[in-house]
Scaffold this motif. Structure first.
Motif, PDB file in Angstrom:
ATOM      1  N   GLN A 156       0.820  -1.209   0.000  1.00 23.96           N
ATOM      2  CA  GLN A 156       0.000   0.000   0.000  1.00 23.96           C
ATOM      3  C   GLN A 156       0.858   1.265   0.000  1.00 23.96           C
ATOM      4  OE1 GLN A 156      -2.593   0.337   3.402  1.00 23.96           O
ATOM      5  NE2 GLN A 156      -3.410   2.314   2.764  1.00 23.96           N
ATOM      6  N   SER A 176       2.516   1.845  -3.364  1.00 22.51           N
ATOM      7  CA  SER A 176       1.582   2.286  -4.403  1.00 22.51           C
ATOM      8  C   SER A 176       1.171   3.742  -4.233  1.00 22.51           C
ATOM      9  CB  SER A 176       0.335   1.391  -4.409  1.00 22.51           C
ATOM     10  OG  SER A 176      -0.433   1.578  -3.225  1.00 22.51           O
ATOM     11  N   HIS A 215       6.078   0.051  -7.690  1.00 21.61           N
ATOM     12  CA  HIS A 215       4.850   0.435  -7.006  1.00 21.61           C
ATOM     13  C   HIS A 215       4.247  -0.733  -6.224  1.00 21.61           C
ATOM     14  CE1 HIS A 215       5.221   3.082 -10.604  1.00 21.61           C
ATOM     15  NE2 HIS A 215       4.979   4.016  -9.704  1.00 21.61           N
ATOM     16  N   ASP A 216       4.971  -1.821  -6.123  1.00 27.02           N
ATOM     17  CA  ASP A 216       4.423  -3.006  -5.471  1.00 27.02           C
ATOM     18  C   ASP A 216       5.549  -3.810  -4.833  1.00 27.02           C
ATOM     19  OD1 ASP A 216       2.507  -4.758  -4.627  1.00 27.02           O
ATOM     20  OD2 ASP A 216       1.711  -5.203  -6.620  1.00 27.02           O
TER      21      ASP A 216
END
Length: 440
Positions: free
Chosen positions: A155, A158, A191-192
């Motif tokens: 989270q 991201s 992003h992860d």
């Protein structure tokens, strides 16, 4: 004659910058000592050094995030999981508090240099503290809390670009210098987090939520594909990762950490903003990678069973990529500070020239320049005990005591380090994390 009080004030500014530098150097030296003990496996000594740095005010109130991060890692590998979770929770709360405060204060918070600001952590530090919190909760059999922390990793990654984009916009609104300063966040290719989804898949599986475990495994595959876009990534999907979807096939999770987070080093640059015909020299940090010597890791159980561990996350490379998000903000902040210092210096020298003449103004200009140079320092603070890589696998062990040895090998098969652990598996054991670290 040039007023001695004016000279005294300018000399004090130079002195203040030098003192500030001494304080920063004390922190760097102290953290290096702590890190050396941690790397040698003397976690008790590392713990003592961290506490001593705080007691002697080397860790100041503005450094409380650092202290909490170091205590969290040290306590985790000491086996004090409750204190580890508590320390990482403190670090996370301080990061949020300091970040919010910096937005509200705006550019008015920019002091002599970034080392004088509250340290609110790097993006990767804020991300990976949740990984250790998840493992800590696992050790305490608090599965729901462990799942929350595991999901927070992905989270935060991201949301990082949006978070710092909003921060840059807030700084732009408070910028009254009327200079062409680009207040914007950078971008990251990451992003992860594979580690986030690996832990979450195992936790869903153990809770009997098959769909949740499957969905997280699908996300894990996508996250690994994303990480492989980094040109030097060694991450790849391994079939052993899928075992975490099947809770009856394992009751122990082997976690091996190696390497180190990147090191912050000084990277002075000159902006193209001209003041008095000169650019502004500013000091900002850059990340220097510290490659791990480890090529392979295995766990040997009771001298009979050998389990190969597979790399699940390259924390050091994620650090490098996500640092690019804050980098433009750091440059803009340092540039603004340089402008404010230059304007203040010019105001002083102009006033002195009007009152005392050009010779006095030249002296003031020289001392003012030294003051600017002395006070401009890159912020090299960081989480020194953060590892660089994570390897993992799962195994099913019968109840009872087991000897587990983690062997770390170079890429050509040379044994670099071994760590032996004795663990106890209960009859109703759901998931026991067994961790090792080699901070080479």
């Amino acid at each position: 004659m040039f007023d001695r009080k004016i000279v005294g004030i300018l000399v004090l500014l130079v002195y203040a910058g030098l003192v500030s530098g001494c304080g920063s150097q004390k922190l760097v030296d102290g953290q290096n000592q702590m890190r050396a003990s941690f790397q040698s496996g003397d976690f008790d000594r590392a713990d003592q050094i961290a506490d001593s740095l705080k007691e002697n005010k080397v860790y100041e109130a503005k450094d409380r995030v650092l202290y909490a991060l170091e205590k969290g890692t040290i306590n985790y590998f000491k086996g004090d999981y409750e204190q580890s979770v508590k320390s990482f929770t403190n670090a996370e709360e301080y990061i949020d508090q300091f970040f919010t405060k910096s937005i509200k204060t705006g550019i008015g918070a920019f002091l002599s240099n970034d080392t004088q600001l509250n340290y609110n952590g790097e993006i990767y530090e804020d991300v990976y503290l949740n990984g250790f919190k998840s493992l800590g909760y696992l050790k305490m059999d608090e599965f729901e809390s462990a799942l929350v922390e595991a999901r927070r990793i992905a989270q935060k990654l991201s949301e990082a670009e949006q978070k710092y984009g909003e921060y840059a916009s807030a700084m732009a609104e408070s910028d009254t210098t009327e200079k062409d300063i680009k207040w914007e966040a950078g971008t990251s290719s990451i992003h992860d987090s594979p580690l986030s989804h690996y832990l979450a898949s195992a936790l869903y599986a153990k809770a009997g939520e098959e769909d949740g475990a499957r969905i997280e495994m699908d996300k894990l595959k996508k996250a690994i594909n994303n990480h492989q876009a980094m040109p030097d990534s060694k991450l790849k999907f391994d079939s052993t990762f899928t075992k975490v979807q099947y809770p009856n096939q394992y009751n122990a999770m082997l976690m091996a950490f190696c390497g180190n987070a990147p090191e912050k080093v000084d990277n002075s640059i000159n902006t193209d903003l001209n003041l008095d015909g000169k650019g502004i020299k500013i000091a900002i940090p850059k990340l220097k990678m510290r490659p791990s010597r480890v090529g392979d890791i295995e766990a040997v159980i009771n001298d009979t069973m050998r389990i190969d561990l597979k790399i699940i996350e390259e924390m050091d490379k994620v650090a490098r990529e996500t640092f690019e998000i804050k980098k433009p903000i750091i440059i803009a902040r340092a540039t603004i500070r340089g402008i404010l210092k230059s304007v203040a210096q010019k105001g002083v020298t102009d006033a002195i020239e009007d009152e005392y003449g050009s010779t006095a103004a030249d002296i003031a200009g020289f001392l003012g320049g030294r003051a600017r140079e002395a006070t401009e320092q890159a912020d090299l603070r960081g989480w020194q005990t953060m590892p660089g890589k994570v390897y993992t696998n799962v195994v099913k062990l019968p109840s009872g005591e087991h000897d587990v040895t983690f062997n770390y090998y170079s890429p050509v098969g040379k044994l670099l380090y071994s760590e032996a652990r004795n663990i106890k598996i209960g009859e109703q054991e759901r998931l026991e994390p067994i961790a090792s670290i080699y901070s080479n």
